[in-house]
Motif scaffolding. Structure first.
Motif, PDB file in Angstrom:
ATOM      1  N   SER A 168       1.413   7.061  -6.823  1.00  0.00           N
ATOM      2  CA  SER A 168       0.259   7.887  -7.316  1.00  0.00           C
ATOM      3  C   SER A 168       0.683   9.374  -7.089  1.00  0.00           C
ATOM      4  CB  SER A 168      -0.967   7.618  -6.647  1.00  0.00           C
ATOM      5  OG  SER A 168      -0.926   7.967  -5.330  1.00  0.00           O
TER       6      SER A 168
ATOM      7  N   HIS B 136       2.042   1.557  -3.519  1.00  0.00           N
ATOM      8  CA  HIS B 136       0.999   2.231  -4.335  1.00  0.00           C
ATOM      9  C   HIS B 136       0.701   3.860  -4.169  1.00  0.00           C
ATOM     10  CE1 HIS B 136      -0.909  -2.260  -4.976  1.00  0.00           C
ATOM     11  NE2 HIS B 136       0.487  -1.931  -5.453  1.00  0.00           N
TER      12      HIS B 136
ATOM     13  N   VAL C 163      -3.284   1.072  -9.792  1.00  0.00           N
ATOM     14  CA  VAL C 163      -2.074   1.493  -9.541  1.00  0.00           C
ATOM     15  C   VAL C 163      -1.440   2.063 -10.899  1.00  0.00           C
ATOM     16  CG1 VAL C 163       0.148   0.808  -8.683  1.00  0.00           C
ATOM     17  CG2 VAL C 163      -1.928   0.119  -7.545  1.00  0.00           C
TER      18      VAL C 163
ATOM     19  N   TYR D  66      -0.423   5.857 -11.548  1.00  0.00           N
ATOM     20  CA  TYR D  66       1.115   5.990 -11.882  1.00  0.00           C
ATOM     21  C   TYR D  66       1.152   6.710 -13.122  1.00  0.00           C
ATOM     22  CZ  TYR D  66       5.882   5.046 -13.673  1.00  0.00           C
ATOM     23  OH  TYR D  66       7.154   5.488 -14.178  1.00  0.00           O
TER      24      TYR D  66
ATOM     25  N   SER E  27       0.769  -1.215   0.110  1.00  0.00           N
ATOM     26  CA  SER E  27       0.072   0.026  -0.133  1.00  0.00           C
ATOM     27  C   SER E  27       0.853   1.216  -0.096  1.00  0.00           C
ATOM     28  CB  SER E  27      -1.004   0.020   1.333  1.00  0.00           C
ATOM     29  OG  SER E  27      -1.704   1.404   1.360  1.00  0.00           O
TER      30      SER E  27
END
Length: 847
Positions: free
Chosen positions: A231, A227, A269, A273, A224
């Motif tokens: 972001s 991720h 994800v 990204y 997590s």
């Protein structure tokens, strides 16, 4: 004992690894070899000299700080000097005193924490140093300071170091705070994310492999974190993605090495990204501009402002906040940045500890900006802060120095507004307040601002607000009238002050009190048309509220005043008209003069052309008219031109005599024996008790402009004139005045007789005396005497001097001994018949 040994080892290790200031390093001293004795002696002497010099500098800086505690540069030098000397006790006191006045830079907080860690060890030192880090990260945004903070906690907090549940939870909370504060920092935020992931991975290694459920839960926590970081638009996102894939391979997910597989397994994800990469590319140009080192501070600040506008247009408050924090960290004393930052927070968040903390920091960095203090007070009120806290902030704001008085007034009014709201809605307040607080605040504001804001609308607004609250919120009409009376002493020349007082009395139904105020102010002089407005307002008031007797009394009082004002306005209008006419005539004269100058400039050319023409000459080559007829024609043309000039001058005099006389002296007092320094205002004040003065004319010398000690004072009627004559032989400016009724007819007769006796025209002296009187009103200062024209000067030069004061002889007066009826001499008679050429030749030959 084991724990004590452990702490001793840790302290020893920290002592070895910690950066030690140069002045704190231990010198070799006695351990040196014998051959180095002379060098050590010289070093000790230089050290002693340096130490003495440092002590002298310390005393000098302490004296400067005692005289001026707000000297930031002196504090910086003082702290650096004490740190080099190793005086830890004074160093702590200096840092505490400086941090109470100014926010410290991240570097100063790092040095402070390192020094405390060097001198202190053991379990009691850790909380003290953590408080220093807490104070440091609250001043400015600094990723290195946050990293030092979390590293110190991991290394020195026993619960965190032993990975106890409480310690892990504490460390995670600290990391989350760091990410919230600096995790969106595009260029340095990845350092905190990496430290956070390394901490979680270290905890994973401590979990027993047999506890599959706990390990899987912790692996999900690390995933997590990856991720979340992927972001956010940060530098080296590609490296972060590669590290994530490598970590997934370590966890047994080898298929995630391909980006296509990542899209299938974690589509959200992958999408986040790609979006983060696009955001980074859009902002890369802004980051490049604000990070350039060869730019000036102004240019970098401008780039920050452009960057902020872009982020605000994207409507992401978190990113805007982080960018504002970066900007104020680089430009901490930019008032515009703090104003924009607080405005953004008040618009987006409005309430909360974050907003209050930013307002506090804004006032600490820019205490000279009154608007920041006003916003701080309003923020405290929105946050439902206690009256004690708000009062403390208000008192602290008054200790600052602002550039304008309006800032002080705004602060006082903001404080009064808050007190009024608390009293009006006392049910919602935490502690009850008394109206005395409002009264004291108003009194302090009036005492401070009144000497600087006399007769201004801002000060009048303050007193109007005060009087209204006294009457309505304080239920004290007597106190409200006292406020108005004090306001009239300061702003009594403003019509709005009197009208506001009257409106308040009418609002409360006090008609008689309002009437008494009208009687006090109807005869006062107000700027513009204020005097007429107050008279008309009194008449309207009596028509609406008064009896017939009250209306008659008001008309009796107001009518003479209105007539006096109309007469004064007519005189002023006539002055303006005369001034315009004089300007027009002056322009015409200048235009004619320029035309004459052009003719004079062209005349030599004309003369040169005429000289080239053939002329008739006699035998002696002398140029002259051929016969007497030509000479007679020339004389006739000259006489006609002279007659035309006389007619033109007579027309000018007739035109000038047609102008109406402004001052008839029908109701005028003639005053003599005036002091040369006497002005129109002095005479008006002298006749204040008499009243009815319409005009004052002090006689000045036409050439020097000095007062002649004479004056005319016009009155409205004979009753006022008689009262003025009664003041004969009274003193004014140290001189006893002679006051008599002006009799223009008698003056003209006397002047006519004097003129006849001296050869002047009748009435000439009386008229010149009136012309010498220069009327100067209070609004328009007396003009200096008008300079003589060049033509007039030439005329004076042509008049021969005969005795004293001949420069003032009128042009119309003929020279003494000349008479129009005087018979001409024989030579003059002979000149009437022109001579022939032979007679001229014989006369020249005789000579």
């Amino acid at each position: 004992m084991a724990e004590e040994a452990h702490f001793e080892e840790e302290a020893l290790e920290k002592t070895v690894l910690s950066p030690i200031p140069e002045s704190m390093e231990v010198t070799a001293g006695a351990d040196s070899s014998p051959g180095e004795g002379s060098e050590s002696d010289s070093d000790s002497e230089s050290d002693s000299d340096s130490e003495a010099n440092d002590k002298l500098q310390v005393q000098t800086l302490e004296s400067e700080l005692y005289d001026n505690p707000s000297n930031y540069d002196a504090y910086v030098q003082y702290v650096k000097l004490l740190r080099r000397m190793g005086n830890i006790q004074k160093l702590r006191q200096a840092r505490e005193a400086m941090s109470a006045l100014f926010p410290l830079t991240p570097t100063m907080w790092q040095e402070w924490a390192q020094d405390e860690a060097f001198f202190n060890s053991g379990p009691d030192a850790c909380p003290v140093i953590e408080k220093l880090y807490e104070r440091g990260v609250s001043d400015y945004l600094s990723v290195p300071l946050w990293c030092d903070y979390v590293n110190f906690v991991q290394e020195n907090d026993p619960s965190v170091r032993e990975c106890s549940p409480a310690g892990i939870s504490r460390a995670r909370n600290l990391f989350e705070r760091a990410i919230t504060a600096a995790g969106l920092h595009m260029t340095e935020g990845n350092k905190i994310w990496e430290a956070y992931r390394e901490f979680e991975q270290a905890i994973l290694h401590t979990i027993d492999e047999s506890d599959t459920e706990a390990r899987e839960k912790h692996v999900q926590r690390i995933r997590s974190l990856f991720h979340r970081q992927l972001s956010i638009p940060l530098v080296d996102l590609e490296s972060t993605l590669l590290a994530y894939k490598t970590w997934e391979v370590e966890q047994g997910n080898a298929f995630l090495l391909e980006s296509a597989e990542l899209d299938k397994i974690f589509p959200h994800v992958s999408s986040a990204y790609k979006k983060a990469v696009d955001m980074f590319h859009v902002r890369a140009q802004f980051e490049e501009k604000i990070s350039q080192q060869d730019l000036s501070e102004t240019e970098r600040l401008q780039h920050y402002l452009v960057y902020l506008k872009f982020e605000q247009s994207m409507q992401d408050p978190a990113r805007v906040n982080v960018l504002f924090e970066r900007a104020v960290a680089d430009f901490p004393i930019s008032a515009d940045l703090w104003l924009d930052y607080t405005h953004h927070l008040n618009k987006t968040l409005k309430v909360g500890n974050i907003v209050r903390d930013v307002h506090l920091r804004a006032t600490r960095n820019c205490p000279w900006v009154g608007e920041l203090w006003v916003r701080y007070l309003l923020c405290l009120e929105r946050c439902r802060s206690s009256e004690t806290e708000i009062s403390a902030v208000f008192e602290k704001s008054l200790q600052c120095t602002f550039s304008t008085l309006d800032e002080y007034l705004d602060l006082y009014l903001t404080r009064v507004d808050g007190l009024r709201r608390r009293i009006s809605f006392a049910g919602e307040a935490k502690d009850p307040l008394d109206y005395i607080s409002i009264r004291e605040t108003f009194q302090r504001a009036s005492d401070y601002l009144s000497p600087h804001l006399k007769n201004t609308k801002t000060l009048l607004h303050l007193h109007t607000y005060w009087a209204r609250l006294e009457a309505k919120l304080g239920n004290d009409l007597v106190a409200s009238r006292g406020v108005w009376e004090s306001s009239l002493k300061i702003c009594g020349s403003m019509l709005e002050a009197w009208q506001g007082y009257i409106d308040m009395e009418i609002e409360f139904g006090n008609i008689s009190e309002a009437r008494s105020i009208y009687r006090r102010c109807y005869s006062k002089r107000f700027p513009g048309t204020g005097s007429e407005e107050i008279c008309q307002s009194w008449l309207r008031f009596e028509r609406e509220f008064g009896k017939l007797e009250d209306l008659d009394h008001a008309v009796q009082k107001v009518t003479p005043r209105l007539e006096e004002l109309q007469l004064f306005a007519a005189q002023q209008e006539l002055k303006v008209t005369d001034q315009k006419e004089n300007n027009i005539k002056k322009g015409i004269r200048e235009k004619r003069k320029s035309t004459t100058d052009m003719t004079d400039e062209e005349s030599p050319v004309k003369r040169q052309k005429e000289s080239t023409r053939p002329k008739k000459t006699n035998g002696n080559n002398k140029s002259r008219p051929e016969n007497a007829a030509e000479l007679g024609e020339d004389q006739d043309s000259k006489s006609k031109a002279d007659e035309a000039d006389k007619v033109h001058e007579q027309g000018k005099k007739d035109t000038h005599s047609d102008k109406p006389k402004v001052f008839t002296d029908q109701c005028t007092a003639f005053i003599s024996n005036l002091d040369p320094k006497t002005t129109n205002n002095h005479l008006r004040e002298f006749f204040t008790d008499v009243g009815g003065v319409t005009a004052v004319r002090i006689l000045h010398d036409k050439f020097t402009g000095k007062s002649r000690g004479l004056a005319y004072v016009d009155f409205v009627d004979d009753e006022h004139l008689a009262a003025a004559l009664a003041k004969n032989k009274r003193m004014l400016l140290g001189k006893k005045l002679s006051i008599a009724r002006s009799n223009p007819k008698k003056g003209r007769k006397d002047s006519a007789g004097h003129g006849a006796a001296s050869g002047e025209q009748p009435g000439k002296v009386g008229k010149s005396a009136l012309n010498d009187a220069v009327e100067t009103s209070q609004e328009e200062p007396r003009l200096p005497p008008r300079p003589e024209s060049a033509a007039h000067k030439r005329g004076l030069e042509d008049v021969p001097l005969k005795g004293k004061n001949t420069f003032a002889t009128p042009r119309s007066v003929k020279p003494l001994g000349w008479s129009a009826s005087k018979p001409k001499t024989t030579n003059e008679g002979e000149e009437e018949n022109p001579k022939s050429n032979d007679e001229f030749r014989q006369m020249l030959l005789k000579k």
